[in-house]
Structures are given as structure tokens and as C-alpha cells.
Design an enzyme around this catalytic site. Structure first.
Site, PDB file in Angstrom:
ATOM      1  N   SER A  26     109.851  59.359 -27.847  1.00 60.89           N
ATOM      2  CA  SER A  26     110.882  58.730 -28.722  1.00 60.89           C
ATOM      3  C   SER A  26     110.696  57.058 -28.251  1.00 60.89           C
ATOM      4  CB  SER A  26     112.149  59.090 -28.891  1.00 60.89           C
ATOM      5  OG  SER A  26     112.312  60.331 -29.179  1.00 60.89           O
ATOM      6  N   HIS A  57     108.765  58.399 -34.195  1.00 61.11           N
ATOM      7  CA  HIS A  57     107.422  59.089 -33.718  1.00 61.11           C
ATOM      8  C   HIS A  57     106.121  58.746 -35.002  1.00 61.11           C
ATOM      9  CE1 HIS A  57     108.986  61.733 -30.399  1.00 61.11           C
ATOM     10  NE2 HIS A  57     109.979  61.308 -30.923  1.00 61.11           N
ATOM     11  N   HIS A  79     109.104  68.438 -31.979  1.00 64.21           N
ATOM     12  CA  HIS A  79     110.159  69.101 -30.910  1.00 64.21           C
ATOM     13  C   HIS A  79     110.313  70.442 -31.320  1.00 64.21           C
ATOM     14  CE1 HIS A  79     110.737  64.533 -31.243  1.00 64.21           C
ATOM     15  NE2 HIS A  79     111.200  64.552 -29.946  1.00 64.21           N
ATOM     16  N   TYR A  81     113.335  71.621 -31.480  1.00 67.84           N
ATOM     17  CA  TYR A  81     114.332  71.739 -32.299  1.00 67.84           C
ATOM     18  C   TYR A  81     113.921  71.553 -33.989  1.00 67.84           C
ATOM     19  CZ  TYR A  81     114.474  66.761 -32.047  1.00 67.84           C
ATOM     20  OH  TYR A  81     114.192  65.235 -31.979  1.00 67.84           O
ATOM     21  N   GLU A  82     112.766  71.029 -34.253  1.00 72.00           N
ATOM     22  CA  GLU A  82     112.412  70.937 -35.556  1.00 72.00           C
ATOM     23  C   GLU A  82     112.187  71.946 -36.307  1.00 72.00           C
ATOM     24  OE1 GLU A  82     110.356  67.199 -36.540  1.00 72.00           O
ATOM     25  OE2 GLU A  82     110.084  67.176 -34.216  1.00 72.00           O
ATOM     26  N   ALA A 109     112.616  60.382 -23.757  1.00 68.26           N
ATOM     27  CA  ALA A 109     113.978  59.562 -23.635  1.00 68.26           C
ATOM     28  C   ALA A 109     114.850  60.982 -23.174  1.00 68.26           C
ATOM     29  CB  ALA A 109     114.387  59.188 -25.295  1.00 68.26           C
ATOM     30  N   MET A 204     115.251  66.903 -24.743  1.00 65.05           N
ATOM     31  CA  MET A 204     114.998  67.857 -25.723  1.00 65.05           C
ATOM     32  C   MET A 204     113.426  68.210 -25.955  1.00 65.05           C
ATOM     33  SD  MET A 204     117.658  66.790 -28.515  1.00 65.05           S
ATOM     34  CE  MET A 204     119.255  66.121 -28.127  1.00 65.05           C
ATOM     35  N   SER A 205     112.503  67.678 -24.914  1.00 63.22           N
ATOM     36  CA  SER A 205     111.162  67.815 -25.050  1.00 63.22           C
ATOM     37  C   SER A 205     110.370  68.146 -23.902  1.00 63.22           C
ATOM     38  CB  SER A 205     110.655  66.417 -25.635  1.00 63.22           C
ATOM     39  OG  SER A 205     110.561  65.537 -24.712  1.00 63.22           O
ATOM     40  N   ASN A 228     120.696  56.817 -21.917  1.00 60.89           N
ATOM     41  CA  ASN A 228     122.248  57.238 -21.658  1.00 60.89           C
ATOM     42  C   ASN A 228     122.730  58.046 -20.550  1.00 60.89           C
ATOM     43  OD1 ASN A 228     120.912  59.160 -24.061  1.00 60.89           O
ATOM     44  ND2 ASN A 228     122.631  60.243 -23.012  1.00 60.89           N
ATOM     45  N   HIS A 240     121.226  59.197 -32.284  1.00 56.62           N
ATOM     46  CA  HIS A 240     119.829  59.136 -32.326  1.00 56.62           C
ATOM     47  C   HIS A 240     119.565  57.582 -32.299  1.00 56.62           C
ATOM     48  CE1 HIS A 240     115.739  59.517 -32.499  1.00 56.62           C
ATOM     49  NE2 HIS A 240     115.502  58.795 -33.802  1.00 56.62           N
TER      50      HIS A 240
HETATM   51  N1  HPA Z   1     120.534  64.749 -23.947  1.00 52.44           N
HETATM   52  C1  HPA Z   1     119.383  65.232 -24.380  1.00 52.44           C
HETATM   53  N2  HPA Z   1     118.314  64.566 -24.842  1.00 52.44           N
HETATM   54  C2  HPA Z   1     118.556  63.272 -24.652  1.00 52.44           C
HETATM   55  C3  HPA Z   1     119.571  62.484 -24.195  1.00 52.44           C
HETATM   56  C4  HPA Z   1     120.578  63.255 -23.641  1.00 52.44           C
HETATM   57  O1  HPA Z   1     121.681  62.873 -23.463  1.00 52.44           O
HETATM   58  N3  HPA Z   1     119.236  61.165 -24.412  1.00 52.44           N
HETATM   59  C5  HPA Z   1     118.211  61.053 -24.881  1.00 52.44           C
HETATM   60  N4  HPA Z   1     117.535  62.345 -25.062  1.00 52.44           N
END
Ligand code: HPA
Length: 266
Positions: A26, A57, A79, A81-82, A109, A204-205, A228, A240
């Protein structure tokens, strides 16, 4: 199977061999613009490559050079989750291997669980926890599927990336990355328990891709761009859009780090 994709690639890039593969997560897609003499393939043209439905992406394989290195770049990843398929990246990773890549560099990310690493910072992944307990190797046959995950994040590559970071005066702490399925972000209670268990970053990846790369015998390094703090560790509202906004800061640093690394190594 990557044979069909490799056939399409050979039509436009006959004999092309890559030393290093990169997976751009991302907000890192623009890194592909650094490639010299690029030859690009939209995923739609490559059998077994799926376009991610997530904004940020692009969905292209880009071949070319950065400095003296020949590279093959996956600009965008699908990903888990998709579609709930941990094997969605199998053909793309196998294709990088088929193009000759012995090394795979991944970016993502992530949320930071380290109070000292704030949004905009980078974390060099030294190990991971597969909390999802899914594998891209489910269903495969033969003994090769029993992959040793000790030392999955190559010590030599980590040393080289740390040297590159030191040259650029970019702080680069090592940390343990936990894969959570998403697409929802974590609860504060989840983050609290993950911190207690020794996790430094969440995302998540990456973990399925690393398992695949090790299955194919590639050396792996992965860097998280912190967008974050983990849920409940700050007052940010996670979304997102927030991730993409914060990636602007982190991606500039990560781009400099990767370029310096690629240009310094022989
Ligand atoms: N959690 C999961 N995936 C993420 C996060 C998060 O805080 N930030 C960016 N991708």
C-alpha cells in the site's frame, strides 16, 4: 503454475533475468517509477495474477534495472482478506522466482506497537507471527512444503539494509510483525495482548508472501512503513484513508532506503 505467465513475459522481455524481486505494498507503488528501461505487464495480461481491489495498488509487474541490479517488481499485491485465499500470491511469487530472483524484498504498511517508532517511521522485520494460521502451502504435495521458517528474514540482508539506513541517518529498528487477517483493524484489547506477547508491528499482508518465497528458496527481507500506532495506543482514528495519507511520509523514507540499498550492493 507460473509457466503461462512466464510465457507472456518472454514475448516482450525475451531472456530477461532479475536478481531481486520487490513486492510494493500500500502506498509504495510509485517506487516502480524508479526503474530504468522498464517493461511493464498489467496483471490482467498475466495468467494467475490477480488485481487487488484495494486503492493504492496499481497491479503491474515491472521489469528493468535500478542501478546495476536487474529487478522484477510486483506493483501491488492481493491480500488474504480480499477473497480469504492465502495462496493468492502464489503465481506472482513463483514467477519472480522463475525470472531468476534469488532475493525478495517486501514492503507493507503497518501499525506500530513500539512506542518509540511513530507514524512515518520504518521497522525492519526480523521475524513474524502467523496469527491467521492459514498457509499458501495448504494443498501442496511433497516434502518441500515443510518449510523451515527459522531465519526466514535473512540476517545478511538485514545487515545490509541497516547499513543503508545508517548511511542515510534513517532510524531502522528491528521488530516482530504479526499477520492479522483484517480487513477490520484490531481492537485495543487485541493490540494490548499482542504487545504482551512480544509483537512490534501489525499488518494484513506479507506473511503468506514470505512463506511462499521461502518455499521457493528465495532469501527474504521485509520493511514495514508505520502508518499509525496500534489501535488504542494513540488518538488516531484508523481508516484506509488515514493509512494512505500517512504512507506519503513513510514512503519517501522507504524509497530512499531501498534505492540506497539497491545501488550499494554489487
Ligand atoms: N493494523 C493492521 N494493518 C495495518 C495497520 C494496523 O494498525 N496499519 C496499516 N496496516
Amino acid at each position: 503454475m507460473s509457466a503461462a505467465a512466464l510465457k507472456v513475459i518472454a514475448r516482450k522481455a525475451k531472456g530477461f533475468r532479475a536478481e531481486i524481486g520487490l513486492v510494493l505494498g500500500s502506498g509504495m507503488g510509485e517506487f516502480a517509477a524508479k526503474v530504468e528501461d522498464p517493461i511493464a505487464f498489467p496483471y490482467a495480461d498475466l495468467p494467475g495474477f490477480e488485481q487487488s481491489g484495494v486503492s493504492g495498488h496499481a497491479g503491474r509487474l515491472v521489469l528493468g534495472r535500478i542501478g546495476r541490479k536487474s529487478v522484477a517488481i510486483l506493483q501491488g499485491r492481493i491480500h488474504y482478506y480480499e477473497r480469504g485465499d492465502a495462496g493468492a500470491m502464489k503465481v506472482p511469487i513463483e514467477t519472480l522466482h522463475g525470472l531468476g530472483c534469488e532475493t525478495l524484498l517486501l514492503t507493507n504498511a503497518a501499525g506500530s506497537l513500539m512506542p518509540g517508532v511513530k507514524p512515518g517511521g520504518l521497522i525492519l522485520i526480523k521475524d513474524h507471527v502467523n496469527y491467521v494460521q492459514e498457509s499458501p502451502l495448504f494443498g501442496l504435495k511433497g516434502n518441500q512444503r515443510f518449510v523451515d521458517m527459522v531465519g526466514a528474514y535473512d540476517a545478511g540482508l538485514r545487515k545490509e539494509l541497516k547499513s543503508a539506513a545508517a548511511r542515510l541517518k534513517i532510524p531502522l529498528k528491528e521488530g516482530v510483525y504479526a499477520w492479522l487477517a483484517g480487513p477490520q483493524f484490531e481492537t485495543p484489547a487485541e493490540i494490548k495482548s499482542l504487545r504482551a506477547l512480544g509483537v512490534d508491528a501489525v499488518g494484513m499482508s506479507t506473511v503468506p508472501d514470505v512463506i511462499l518465497a521461502r518455499y521457493f528458496g528465495m532469501k527474504v527481507a521485509a520493511v514495514s512503513a508505520v502508518t499509525n500506532m496500534g489501535a488504542g495506543m494513540s488518538r488516531e482514528t484508523l481508516s484506509h484513508e488515514h493509512t494512505m495519507q500517512q504512507m506519503k511520509n513513510a514512503s519517501e523514507r522507504l524509497t530512499r532506503l531501498l534505492l540506497s540499498y539497491l545501488k550499494a550492493t554489487k
